[in-house]
Write an enzyme that holds these catalytic residues in place. Structure first.
Site, PDB file in Angstrom:
ATOM      1  N   LYS A 184     -31.772   9.147 -99.823  1.00  0.00           N
ATOM      2  CA  LYS A 184     -33.152   9.009-100.113  1.00  0.00           C
ATOM      3  C   LYS A 184     -33.270   9.245-101.804  1.00  0.00           C
ATOM      4  O   LYS A 184     -34.203   8.531-102.418  1.00  0.00           O
ATOM      5  CB  LYS A 184     -34.014   9.951 -99.495  1.00  0.00           C
ATOM      6  CG  LYS A 184     -34.004   9.314 -98.037  1.00  0.00           C
ATOM      7  CD  LYS A 184     -34.880  10.210 -97.090  1.00  0.00           C
ATOM      8  CE  LYS A 184     -34.538   9.988 -95.636  1.00  0.00           C
ATOM      9  NZ  LYS A 184     -33.407  10.311 -94.981  1.00  0.00           N
TER      10      LYS A 184
ATOM     11  N   ASP B 110     -29.913  20.726-103.123  1.00  0.00           N
ATOM     12  CA  ASP B 110     -29.375  20.703-101.876  1.00  0.00           C
ATOM     13  C   ASP B 110     -28.644  22.256-101.957  1.00  0.00           C
ATOM     14  O   ASP B 110     -27.780  22.454-102.758  1.00  0.00           O
ATOM     15  CB  ASP B 110     -28.421  19.558-101.305  1.00  0.00           C
ATOM     16  CG  ASP B 110     -28.244  19.685-100.033  1.00  0.00           C
ATOM     17  OD1 ASP B 110     -28.906  18.843 -99.174  1.00  0.00           O
ATOM     18  OD2 ASP B 110     -27.608  20.487 -99.244  1.00  0.00           O
TER      19      ASP B 110
ATOM     20  N   CYS C  62     -34.824  13.613 -88.727  1.00  0.00           N
ATOM     21  CA  CYS C  62     -34.207  12.571 -87.669  1.00  0.00           C
ATOM     22  C   CYS C  62     -34.139  13.311 -86.375  1.00  0.00           C
ATOM     23  O   CYS C  62     -33.449  12.733 -85.616  1.00  0.00           O
ATOM     24  CB  CYS C  62     -32.984  12.360 -88.280  1.00  0.00           C
ATOM     25  SG  CYS C  62     -31.726  13.295 -88.564  1.00  0.00           S
TER      26      CYS C  62
HETATM   27  C1  LIG Z   1     -31.251  15.876 -93.151  1.00  0.00           C
HETATM   28  S1  LIG Z   1     -30.087  16.298 -94.342  1.00  0.00           S
HETATM   29  C2  LIG Z   1     -30.613  15.418 -95.866  1.00  0.00           C
HETATM   30  C3  LIG Z   1     -30.268  14.052 -96.058  1.00  0.00           C
HETATM   31  C4  LIG Z   1     -30.589  13.376 -97.582  1.00  0.00           C
HETATM   32  N1  LIG Z   1     -32.120  13.551 -97.764  1.00  0.00           N
HETATM   33  C5  LIG Z   1     -30.460  11.945 -97.462  1.00  0.00           C
HETATM   34  O1  LIG Z   1     -31.314  11.057 -97.399  1.00  0.00           O
HETATM   35  O2  LIG Z   1     -29.034  11.537 -97.704  1.00  0.00           O
HETATM   36  C6  LIG Z   1     -30.826  17.967 -94.815  1.00  0.00           C
HETATM   37  C7  LIG Z   1     -30.171  18.726 -95.963  1.00  0.00           C
HETATM   38  O3  LIG Z   1     -30.802  19.783 -96.088  1.00  0.00           O
HETATM   39  C8  LIG Z   1     -29.979  20.835 -96.531  1.00  0.00           C
HETATM   40  N2  LIG Z   1     -30.549  22.121 -96.537  1.00  0.00           N
HETATM   41  C9  LIG Z   1     -30.601  22.863 -95.303  1.00  0.00           C
HETATM   42  N3  LIG Z   1     -31.346  24.194 -95.634  1.00  0.00           N
HETATM   43  C10 LIG Z   1     -31.649  24.123 -96.784  1.00  0.00           C
HETATM   44  C11 LIG Z   1     -32.270  24.835 -97.604  1.00  0.00           C
HETATM   45  N4  LIG Z   1     -32.907  25.956 -97.211  1.00  0.00           N
HETATM   46  N5  LIG Z   1     -32.573  24.623 -98.959  1.00  0.00           N
HETATM   47  C12 LIG Z   1     -32.078  23.443 -99.554  1.00  0.00           C
HETATM   48  N6  LIG Z   1     -31.302  22.568 -98.738  1.00  0.00           N
HETATM   49  C13 LIG Z   1     -31.141  22.734 -97.484  1.00  0.00           C
HETATM   50  C14 LIG Z   1     -28.593  20.537 -95.907  1.00  0.00           C
HETATM   51  O4  LIG Z   1     -27.476  20.873 -96.729  1.00  0.00           O
HETATM   52  C15 LIG Z   1     -28.586  18.969 -95.837  1.00  0.00           C
HETATM   53  O5  LIG Z   1     -27.917  18.330 -96.807  1.00  0.00           O
END
Ligand SMILES: C[S@@+](CC[C@H](N)C(=O)[O-])C[C@H]1O[C@@H](n2cnc3c(N)ncnc32)[C@H](O)[C@@H]1O
Length: 253
Positions: A71, A89, A191
């Protein structure tokens, strides 16, 4: 098994066909921004969610949970090197992948406005209050398609985990909203299949933050379902795309 019972109760007659459509990898579209750059393959439903943010050149944008970066690529292609994009991230391993994707799939002039950071998303509301025109919160979620296709994850799935994730998502969304400038837009996405991780999270933030209102997302992908606050793209109705939920919230000026 708990997973199947939980979603059968939620989706009723739709569940058998939805379950069948969730098996396997799904379908992806190729993002390639110039000759010689690495292509990136992303579900069209994810492209749709990123575009729903309505980014235009010059915006200051936060992609709060950005790795592995699909994204972020869409957002960068809309900024076209004007404005700024903080791709954040918390996970160091996933951030390495994010950096690789940015370096190898975007032209230099678009990359130059991107800053990759590793903060806890919960902190933005406090430390970056009212700093961004647009925020994408693609939240950590149940990732039900992935769970279904992984016996190890299926084994540890629980309704309690869905509940726990929804609390975390609510806190991240509050932070995203607080990091928005007045007049700014946030898109909340997951998702996940369960309304507890989708519309319910949005309903709670609308109560907690009266300056926010939801805006219906227009021009849906074929087969997408409207929900109370957003859009749910599910693979049984949407030619294998999704699952992706997204909702758009705007802060009053
Ligand atoms: C659904 S994935 C994101 C996918 C990404 N937006 C893409 O399009 O490729 C969710 C992400 O949130 C990160 N994450 C989880 N908790 C978080 C936090 N408290 N702060 C920042 N990132 C976090 C995870 O490491 C993971 O990479």
């Amino acid at each position: 098994m708990e997973f199947f019972d939980y979603y059968e109760k939620l989706f009723g007659d739709r569940w058998p066909a939805l379950l069948e459509s969730l098996k396997g990898e799904g379908c992806a579209t190729e993002l390639r921004f110039a000759e010689g750059l690495e292509p990136y393959y992303l579900d069209e439903a994810s492209v749709f969610a990123a575009k729903a943010l309505g980014v235009v050149p010059g915006d200051d944008v936060l992609d709060m949970c950005a790795a592995p970066g699909g994204k972020t690529l869409v957002i960068a292609s809309l900024l076209k090197g004007e404005g700024s994009l903080q791709s954040n991230d918390r996970s160091p391993d996933r951030r390495l992948r994010l950096q690789h994707v940015i370096e190898n799939s975007l032209p230099e002039s678009w990359r130059s406005v991107i800053k990759v950071t590793g903060y806890d998303g919960m902190k933005f509301g406090l430390h970056k209050k009212e700093c961004f025109d647009k925020v994408l919160l693609d939240a950590p979620c149940s990732s039900d398609r992935h769970v279904l296709n992984s016996p190890a994850h299926l084994e540890v799935w629980s309704a309690k985990r869905v509940k726990r994730l929804s609390v975390e998502q609510g806190a991240l969304l509050a932070s995203a909203v607080d990091a928005l400038k007045p007049g700014g837009t946030v898109v909340y996405g997951t998702c996940a299949l369960s309304p507890m991780e989708n519309d319910d999270v949005v309903r709670k933030i609308l109560k907690k933050r009266p300056a926010m209102r939801f805006e219906m997302i227009e021009d849906l992908l074929p087969g997408a379902d409207r929900t109370e606050f957003g859009v749910h793209i599910l693979p049984d109705h949407s030619a294998g795309r999704g699952p992706i939920y997204c909702a758009k919230l705007v802060k009053e000026k």
